[in-house]
Design a protein around this motif. Structure first.
Motif, PDB file in Angstrom:
ATOM      1  N   THR A 105      -0.824  34.542  18.575  1.00 39.48           N
ATOM      2  CA  THR A 105       0.194  33.748  17.875  1.00 39.48           C
ATOM      3  C   THR A 105       0.582  32.531  18.703  1.00 39.48           C
ATOM      4  O   THR A 105       0.759  31.427  18.170  1.00 39.48           O
ATOM      5  CB  THR A 105       1.441  34.606  17.588  1.00 39.48           C
ATOM      6  N   LEU A 106       0.714  32.728  20.004  1.00 38.91           N
ATOM      7  CA  LEU A 106       1.050  31.617  20.900  1.00 38.91           C
ATOM      8  C   LEU A 106      -0.030  30.545  20.852  1.00 38.91           C
ATOM      9  O   LEU A 106       0.275  29.347  20.747  1.00 38.91           O
ATOM     10  CB  LEU A 106       1.226  32.135  22.326  1.00 38.91           C
ATOM     11  N   LEU A 107      -1.286  30.945  20.914  1.00 41.91           N
ATOM     12  CA  LEU A 107      -2.380  29.972  20.893  1.00 41.91           C
ATOM     13  C   LEU A 107      -2.454  29.243  19.555  1.00 41.91           C
ATOM     14  O   LEU A 107      -2.791  28.060  19.502  1.00 41.91           O
ATOM     15  CB  LEU A 107      -3.710  30.665  21.192  1.00 41.91           C
ATOM     16  N   ASP A 108      -2.132  29.942  18.474  1.00 44.36           N
ATOM     17  CA  ASP A 108      -2.116  29.299  17.154  1.00 44.36           C
ATOM     18  C   ASP A 108      -1.041  28.223  17.068  1.00 44.36           C
ATOM     19  O   ASP A 108      -1.189  27.239  16.334  1.00 44.36           O
ATOM     20  CB  ASP A 108      -1.873  30.343  16.054  1.00 44.36           C
ATOM     21  N   SER A 109       0.029  28.407  17.814  1.00 44.75           N
ATOM     22  CA  SER A 109       1.157  27.472  17.746  1.00 44.75           C
ATOM     23  C   SER A 109       0.995  26.284  18.687  1.00 44.75           C
ATOM     24  O   SER A 109       1.774  25.331  18.622  1.00 44.75           O
ATOM     25  CB  SER A 109       2.463  28.200  18.079  1.00 44.75           C
ATOM     26  N   GLU A 110       0.002  26.336  19.557  1.00 41.69           N
ATOM     27  CA  GLU A 110      -0.187  25.282  20.548  1.00 41.69           C
ATOM     28  C   GLU A 110      -1.276  24.302  20.115  1.00 41.69           C
ATOM     29  O   GLU A 110      -2.351  24.709  19.680  1.00 41.69           O
ATOM     30  CB  GLU A 110      -0.579  25.893  21.903  1.00 41.69           C
ATOM     31  N   LYS A 111      -0.991  23.014  20.253  1.00 40.76           N
ATOM     32  CA  LYS A 111      -1.986  21.996  19.913  1.00 40.76           C
ATOM     33  C   LYS A 111      -3.226  22.122  20.794  1.00 40.76           C
ATOM     34  O   LYS A 111      -4.340  21.835  20.362  1.00 40.76           O
ATOM     35  CB  LYS A 111      -1.379  20.596  20.067  1.00 40.76           C
ATOM     36  N   ASN A 112      -2.997  22.545  22.027  1.00 42.79           N
ATOM     37  CA  ASN A 112      -4.094  22.663  22.983  1.00 42.79           C
ATOM     38  C   ASN A 112      -4.636  24.088  23.056  1.00 42.79           C
ATOM     39  O   ASN A 112      -5.269  24.471  24.035  1.00 42.79           O
ATOM     40  CB  ASN A 112      -3.614  22.217  24.374  1.00 42.79           C
ATOM     41  N   GLY A 113      -4.392  24.863  22.008  1.00 44.50           N
ATOM     42  CA  GLY A 113      -4.801  26.261  22.018  1.00 44.50           C
ATOM     43  C   GLY A 113      -6.290  26.470  22.181  1.00 44.50           C
ATOM     44  O   GLY A 113      -6.726  27.464  22.764  1.00 44.50           O
ATOM     45  N   VAL A 114      -7.095  25.520  21.708  1.00 43.67           N
ATOM     46  CA  VAL A 114      -8.550  25.668  21.803  1.00 43.67           C
ATOM     47  C   VAL A 114      -9.010  25.726  23.260  1.00 43.67           C
ATOM     48  O   VAL A 114     -10.054  26.324  23.564  1.00 43.67           O
ATOM     49  CB  VAL A 114      -9.263  24.511  21.062  1.00 43.67           C
ATOM     50  N   SER A 115      -8.236  25.143  24.167  1.00 38.24           N
ATOM     51  CA  SER A 115      -8.605  25.163  25.586  1.00 38.24           C
ATOM     52  C   SER A 115      -8.568  26.572  26.170  1.00 38.24           C
ATOM     53  O   SER A 115      -9.110  26.812  27.249  1.00 38.24           O
ATOM     54  CB  SER A 115      -7.666  24.257  26.389  1.00 38.24           C
ATOM     55  N   TYR A 116      -7.924  27.478  25.464  1.00 35.18           N
ATOM     56  CA  TYR A 116      -7.820  28.865  25.923  1.00 35.18           C
ATOM     57  C   TYR A 116      -8.686  29.784  25.060  1.00 35.18           C
ATOM     58  O   TYR A 116      -8.368  30.952  24.858  1.00 35.18           O
ATOM     59  CB  TYR A 116      -6.356  29.313  25.895  1.00 35.18           C
ATOM     60  N   SER A 117      -9.797  29.244  24.585  1.00 35.24           N
ATOM     61  CA  SER A 117     -10.681  30.005  23.703  1.00 35.24           C
ATOM     62  C   SER A 117     -11.264  31.234  24.385  1.00 35.24           C
ATOM     63  O   SER A 117     -11.611  32.216  23.720  1.00 35.24           O
ATOM     64  CB  SER A 117     -11.817  29.109  23.195  1.00 35.24           C
ATOM     65  N   HIS A 118     -11.394  31.196  25.708  1.00 36.59           N
ATOM     66  CA  HIS A 118     -11.900  32.375  26.420  1.00 36.59           C
ATOM     67  C   HIS A 118     -10.953  33.556  26.238  1.00 36.59           C
ATOM     68  O   HIS A 118     -11.395  34.689  26.035  1.00 36.59           O
ATOM     69  CB  HIS A 118     -12.111  32.074  27.905  1.00 36.59           C
TER      70      HIS A 118
END
Length: 254
Positions: A105-118
Motif C-alpha cells: 500500500t505504501l509503494l502504491d501511494s508513492e510516486k517513486n514506488g517503482v524504485s522499490y520494485s525488488h
C-alpha cells in the motif's frame, strides 16, 4: 540568641542548597541512564563473529540466529519511529516485519514506488506463499516475476529493468563495512539499529530478486526485440561511439 538563630538559618540554607544540588545531579544521572537505556545490545552473533573475509561475512548474514536477532530489534522499534523514517528505511522495516499489505500500500501511494520494485516483487510472492521453505519460495518467486514481466508494456518493462539495476555485490560490500563498524560496539543506538537492520535485510531481498529478475528480463527483451550486434561508429573529431540497434518484433507487447 540572635547569633544562634542566624547560624541555624545559615546551616539550613546550606543544606537546602546541597539538597537541591544533589537532586539536580540525581536527575541528570537518571536522565543519562534512561537515554543510555534506549540503546540495544549489539547482536551476540555479530560480536562473536570473525569478519576477516567476504565468505565469513556471508556466513554471518546467512546465520539464522543473527537474522532472528535483527527481526527482534526491528520488532522493538516503536510504530511512530518506523513511520517517521525515510522511505528507504520504512520500506525495509515493513519488509523485515513481514507487513506485506502495509508495504504494498505504501509503494502504491508513492510516486517513486517503482524504485522499490525488488521489495514489491518479493512481497507479492511472499504474501501468496508465506510458509514456503526457501528453495520452494525461490521457485515461486521466479514464477511470479516471470508472470509479471510477461504482462508489462514495453515502456513498463524498461522502467522495471531500470528500477532493478541494483548490484548485489555493492550491497554486500556496504553491509560488510557496516558489520565491521558495529561489531566492536557494546550497544547500538536507535539510528545504528535501523541502519543495521535495513541494510542487512536489503541485501537479502536483492540477493533473492536481482539475479533471477535480470535473467527473466533479459530473456523477455530477446523475445520482444530484434537486437543487432553492437558496432563502432566514428564521428567527426575522432569521437567513437558503440551503437546497438534495437527493433521491436511484431509480436512484442506494446
Amino acid at each position: 540568641m540572635l547569633t544562634l538563630v542566624c547560624c541555624t538559618l545559615n546551616h539550613i540554607k546550606t543544606w537546602l542548597i546541597l539538597a537541591l544540588f544533589y537532586l539536580f545531579v540525581f536527575a541528570s544521572t537518571t536522565q543519562i541512564s534512561l537515554a543510555a537505556g534506549n540503546n540495544a545490545p549489539t547482536p551476540a552473533a555479530l560480536t562473536e563473529s570473525e569478519l576477516s573475509s567476504e565468505s565469513a561475512a556471508i556466513s554471518l548474514l546467512n546465520n539464522t540466529a543473527f537474522n532472528r536477532q535483527l527481526v527482534a530489534l526491528a520488532t522493538n522499534l516503536p510504530v511512530d519511529t518506523i513511520n517517521s523514517q525515510t522511505l528507504f528505511n520504512r520500506v525495509a522495516l515493513l519488509s523485515i516485519l513481514n507487513q506485506h499489505q502495509a508495504l504494498l500500500t505504501l509503494l502504491d501511494s508513492e510516486k517513486n514506488g517503482v524504485s522499490y520494485s525488488h521489495y514489491r516483487l518479493f512481497h507479492e510472492a511472499l504474501k501468496q506463499h508465506p510458509n514456503a521453505p526457501k528453495p520452494v519460495f525461490a521457485d515461486q518467486l521466479r514464477e511470479h516475476i516471470q508472470q509479471q514481466v510477461s504482462t508489462l508494456s514495453n515502456e513498463s518493462l524498461y522502467q522495471l529493468q531500470d528500477a532493478l539495476g541494483w548490484s548485489v555485490q555493492r550491497a554486500l560490500d556496504y553491509v560488510m563495512n557496516l558489520l565491521k563498524q558495529y561489531q566492536a560496539l557494546p550497544s547500538l543506538d536507535e539510528e545504528q539499529v535501523i541502519s543495521l537492520v535495513t541494510n542487512v535485510h536489503l541485501y537479502h531481498v536483492l540477493k533473492s530478486v536481482i539475479p533471477v529478475s535480470g535473467e527473466i528480463i533479459a530473456a523477455e527483451n530477446q523475445h520482444r526485440y530484434r537486437i543487432e550486434p553492437a558496432r563502432l561508429v566514428k564521428l567527426a573529431g575522432g569521437v567513437e561511439l558503440t551503437l546497438t540497434i534495437v527493433q521491436p518484433k511484431q509480436s512484442a507487447t506494446t
